[in-house]
Scaffold this motif. Structure first.
Motif, PDB file in Angstrom:
ATOM      1  N   ALA A 148      36.054  49.312  26.478  1.00 21.15           N
ATOM      2  CA  ALA A 148      36.304  49.765  25.117  1.00 21.15           C
ATOM      3  C   ALA A 148      37.663  50.456  24.977  1.00 21.15           C
ATOM      4  CB  ALA A 148      35.201  50.728  24.676  1.00 21.15           C
ATOM      5  N   LEU A 149      38.290  50.768  26.124  1.00 17.36           N
ATOM      6  CA  LEU A 149      39.580  51.428  26.104  1.00 17.36           C
ATOM      7  C   LEU A 149      40.710  50.401  26.111  1.00 17.36           C
ATOM      8  CD1 LEU A 149      38.892  54.264  28.696  1.00 17.36           C
ATOM      9  CD2 LEU A 149      38.798  54.449  26.215  1.00 17.36           C
ATOM     10  N   ALA A 150      41.873  50.821  25.632  1.00 13.55           N
ATOM     11  CA  ALA A 150      43.030  49.915  25.644  1.00 13.55           C
ATOM     12  C   ALA A 150      43.511  49.671  27.064  1.00 13.55           C
ATOM     13  CB  ALA A 150      44.156  50.504  24.786  1.00 13.55           C
ATOM     14  N   ASP A 151      43.433  50.710  27.925  1.00  9.25           N
ATOM     15  CA  ASP A 151      43.881  50.590  29.309  1.00  9.25           C
ATOM     16  C   ASP A 151      42.722  50.104  30.162  1.00  9.25           C
ATOM     17  OD1 ASP A 151      45.047  50.739  31.759  1.00  9.25           O
ATOM     18  OD2 ASP A 151      45.171  52.938  31.829  1.00  9.25           O
ATOM     19  N   LEU A 152      42.818  48.903  30.668  1.00 13.09           N
ATOM     20  CA  LEU A 152      41.726  48.324  31.458  1.00 13.09           C
ATOM     21  C   LEU A 152      41.961  48.473  32.962  1.00 13.09           C
ATOM     22  CD1 LEU A 152      41.111  45.021  29.451  1.00 13.09           C
ATOM     23  CD2 LEU A 152      40.001  47.239  29.177  1.00 13.09           C
ATOM     24  N   GLY A 153      42.841  49.390  33.351  1.00 11.28           N
ATOM     25  CA  GLY A 153      43.162  49.533  34.773  1.00 11.28           C
ATOM     26  C   GLY A 153      41.955  49.891  35.611  1.00 11.28           C
ATOM     27  N   LEU A 154      41.109  50.828  35.110  1.00  5.15           N
ATOM     28  CA  LEU A 154      39.947  51.239  35.876  1.00  5.15           C
ATOM     29  C   LEU A 154      38.957  50.095  36.037  1.00  5.15           C
ATOM     30  CD1 LEU A 154      38.629  53.573  37.338  1.00  5.15           C
ATOM     31  CD2 LEU A 154      37.609  54.311  35.177  1.00  5.15           C
ATOM     32  N   SER A 155      38.823  49.271  34.981  1.00  5.37           N
ATOM     33  CA  SER A 155      37.922  48.125  35.071  1.00  5.37           C
ATOM     34  C   SER A 155      38.367  47.160  36.168  1.00  5.37           C
ATOM     35  CB  SER A 155      37.861  47.394  33.729  1.00  5.37           C
ATOM     36  OG  SER A 155      37.267  48.191  32.744  1.00  5.37           O
ATOM     37  N   ARG A 156      39.685  47.017  36.349  1.00  9.36           N
ATOM     38  CA  ARG A 156      40.184  46.127  37.406  1.00  9.36           C
ATOM     39  C   ARG A 156      39.722  46.616  38.773  1.00  9.36           C
ATOM     40  NH1 ARG A 156      45.241  46.080  40.199  1.00  9.36           N
ATOM     41  NH2 ARG A 156      45.996  47.757  38.874  1.00  9.36           N
ATOM     42  N   TRP A 157      39.783  47.926  39.001  1.00  9.66           N
ATOM     43  CA  TRP A 157      39.345  48.458  40.294  1.00  9.66           C
ATOM     44  C   TRP A 157      37.835  48.371  40.445  1.00  9.66           C
ATOM     45  CZ3 TRP A 157      43.063  48.434  43.474  1.00  9.66           C
ATOM     46  CH2 TRP A 157      44.351  48.749  43.072  1.00  9.66           C
ATOM     47  N   MET A 158      37.110  48.480  39.350  1.00  9.48           N
ATOM     48  CA  MET A 158      35.660  48.307  39.413  1.00  9.48           C
ATOM     49  C   MET A 158      35.297  46.870  39.775  1.00  9.48           C
ATOM     50  SD  MET A 158      34.165  50.554  36.249  1.00  9.48           S
ATOM     51  CE  MET A 158      34.298  52.345  36.209  1.00  9.48           C
ATOM     52  N   LEU A 159      36.053  45.912  39.243  1.00  4.83           N
ATOM     53  CA  LEU A 159      35.821  44.509  39.604  1.00  4.83           C
ATOM     54  C   LEU A 159      36.054  44.283  41.093  1.00  4.83           C
ATOM     55  CD1 LEU A 159      37.418  42.614  36.569  1.00  4.83           C
ATOM     56  CD2 LEU A 159      35.000  42.637  37.232  1.00  4.83           C
ATOM     57  N   ILE A 160      37.097  44.917  41.631  1.00  5.77           N
ATOM     58  CA  ILE A 160      37.343  44.815  43.072  1.00  5.77           C
ATOM     59  C   ILE A 160      36.177  45.436  43.842  1.00  5.77           C
ATOM     60  CG2 ILE A 160      38.829  45.631  44.955  1.00  5.77           C
ATOM     61  CD1 ILE A 160      41.198  45.340  43.059  1.00  5.77           C
ATOM     62  N   ALA A 161      35.653  46.576  43.342  1.00  2.00           N
ATOM     63  CA  ALA A 161      34.522  47.224  44.001  1.00  2.00           C
ATOM     64  C   ALA A 161      33.277  46.347  43.998  1.00  2.00           C
ATOM     65  CB  ALA A 161      34.224  48.564  43.338  1.00  2.00           C
ATOM     66  N   LEU A 162      33.138  45.465  43.002  1.00  5.33           N
ATOM     67  CA  LEU A 162      31.980  44.566  42.950  1.00  5.33           C
ATOM     68  C   LEU A 162      31.957  43.581  44.117  1.00  5.33           C
ATOM     69  CD1 LEU A 162      31.603  43.703  39.151  1.00  5.33           C
ATOM     70  CD2 LEU A 162      29.968  44.923  40.593  1.00  5.33           C
ATOM     71  N   ILE A 163      33.096  43.433  44.805  1.00  8.96           N
ATOM     72  CA  ILE A 163      33.116  42.580  46.006  1.00  8.96           C
ATOM     73  C   ILE A 163      32.164  43.138  47.061  1.00  8.96           C
ATOM     74  CG2 ILE A 163      34.581  41.773  47.915  1.00  8.96           C
ATOM     75  CD1 ILE A 163      36.921  41.716  45.957  1.00  8.96           C
ATOM     76  N   VAL A 164      31.986  44.465  47.079  1.00  2.00           N
ATOM     77  CA  VAL A 164      31.138  45.098  48.097  1.00  2.00           C
ATOM     78  C   VAL A 164      29.693  44.617  48.004  1.00  2.00           C
ATOM     79  CG1 VAL A 164      30.280  47.283  49.018  1.00  2.00           C
ATOM     80  CG2 VAL A 164      32.657  47.110  48.226  1.00  2.00           C
ATOM     81  N   PRO A 165      28.994  44.800  46.858  1.00  2.70           N
ATOM     82  CA  PRO A 165      27.611  44.301  46.804  1.00  2.70           C
ATOM     83  C   PRO A 165      27.516  42.778  46.887  1.00  2.70           C
ATOM     84  CG  PRO A 165      28.310  45.036  44.639  1.00  2.70           C
ATOM     85  CD  PRO A 165      29.358  45.489  45.605  1.00  2.70           C
TER      86      PRO A 165
END
Length: 306
Positions: free
Chosen positions: A152-169
């Motif tokens: 919902a935010l204009a800056d999607l930087g944190l979402s990019r790192w969350m997507l990388i974290a999804l590699i773990v599960p």
């Protein structure tokens, strides 16, 4: 492939060990974040962690006189689980850890059983049941609740790192399916985890030589090294308790350790980094707990993770 169970561990003792195991798993992700904040490169941290884990597990294997045979089947098995069980998920976690809260990282990593069920359903290696479908649905809801505030935010930087974290599960989910299908005959759990760590270390060495940052400092116990030492110690305890509980109680009971690790990871983040979470994150925790409960009530083979 679960070892045969034997009586001898009381319910109270098993519950105590389960709490310790979950706390250690949650602590590992907090230590990854702490190590990543110490200034060393991800490859340097991974190399140090894998070398230490390999030494500890090899010593345990030798002490228990459980040396494995060097066969093509064993080597192939070790290389595959080393890649998807250690190298890929730990590199992803180390990449994402400096940018997202430790509690969120633990929450995302705890989605491994949901990933396992999802992959099993896609591959049709497990029967479809209403519990599994609901487990996947609540797991997807948890992911959406974590990601939505960032989308919902204009800056999607944190979402990019969350997507990388999804590699773990995702990696842990693939590993569970592969281990269940390809476990070599006669291999013990201690031999498997030792071979996995040795293979992962061998894979990291060329990456470290080519891309790792040069180590110019002398031998000292910096923040990074201390965090890695705690990560390794927690990993050894968690792995040994995992296999002990599998042997004593079976896979369903052990799966409840995922609940403990979820809340432990959030608690470690609060204590070590002063983290706090909004309503959406706590709603995601509730959704994930419902998903994990549904997974734990289903067949053990569909929910066991790393």
């Amino acid at each position: 492939m679960n070892p045969p169970r034997r009586a001898g561990l009381s319910r109270l003792a098993a519950l105590a060990l389960l709490l310790v195991m979950g706390a250690m798993w949650g602590l590992q992700f907090a230590m990854l974040k702490l190590a990543a904040q110490g200034g060393q490169s991800e490859l340097n941290i991974l190399m140090l962690a894998m070398v230490l884990l390999s030494i500890v597990f090899t010593c345990l294997m030798v002490a228990r006189r459980q040396l494995f045979r060097v066969t093509f089947a064993n080597i192939r098995f070790f290389l595959i689980i080393g890649l998807i069980g250690y190298v890929a998920p730990l590199l992803a976690a180390l990449q994402a850890a400096p940018h997202i809260p430790a509690g969120i990282l633990s929450l995302i990593a705890t989605m491994a059983p949901v990933a396992t069920i999802s992959i099993a359903l896609v591959l049709r290696s497990e029967a479809v049941s209403w519990r599994r479908v609901l487990a996947v649905g609540f797991g997807a809801l948890a992911v959406a609740l974590v990601f939505w505030p960032q989308l919902a935010l204009a800056d999607l930087g944190l979402s990019r790192w969350m997507l990388i974290a999804l590699i773990v599960p995702l990696c842990y989910g693939i590993e569970s399916i592969y281990i269940a299908a390809a476990w070599p005959k006669g291999l013990t759990p201690l031999q498997a985890v030792t071979g996995e760590t040795l293979a992962a270390t061998l894979m990291v060495v060329p990456l470290f030589v080519l891309f790792g940052a040069p180590v110019t400092e002398g031998v000292q116990l910096s923040l990074t090294e201390l965090a890695v030492l705690i990560f390794v110690a927690a990993g050894v305890v968690e792995s040994l308790l995992y296999f002990t509980l599998i042997k004593e109680t079976g896979g369903v009971f052990v799966s409840f350790g995922t609940f403990v690790s979820l809340f432990a990871g959030i608690a470690w983040g609060m204590m070590l980094f002063g983290e706090s979470h909004g309503l959406a994150v706590w709603a995601a925790v509730v959704a994930l707990c419902v998903s994990l409960l549904l997974a734990c009530l289903d067949r053990p083979a569909a929910i066991e993770s790393h």
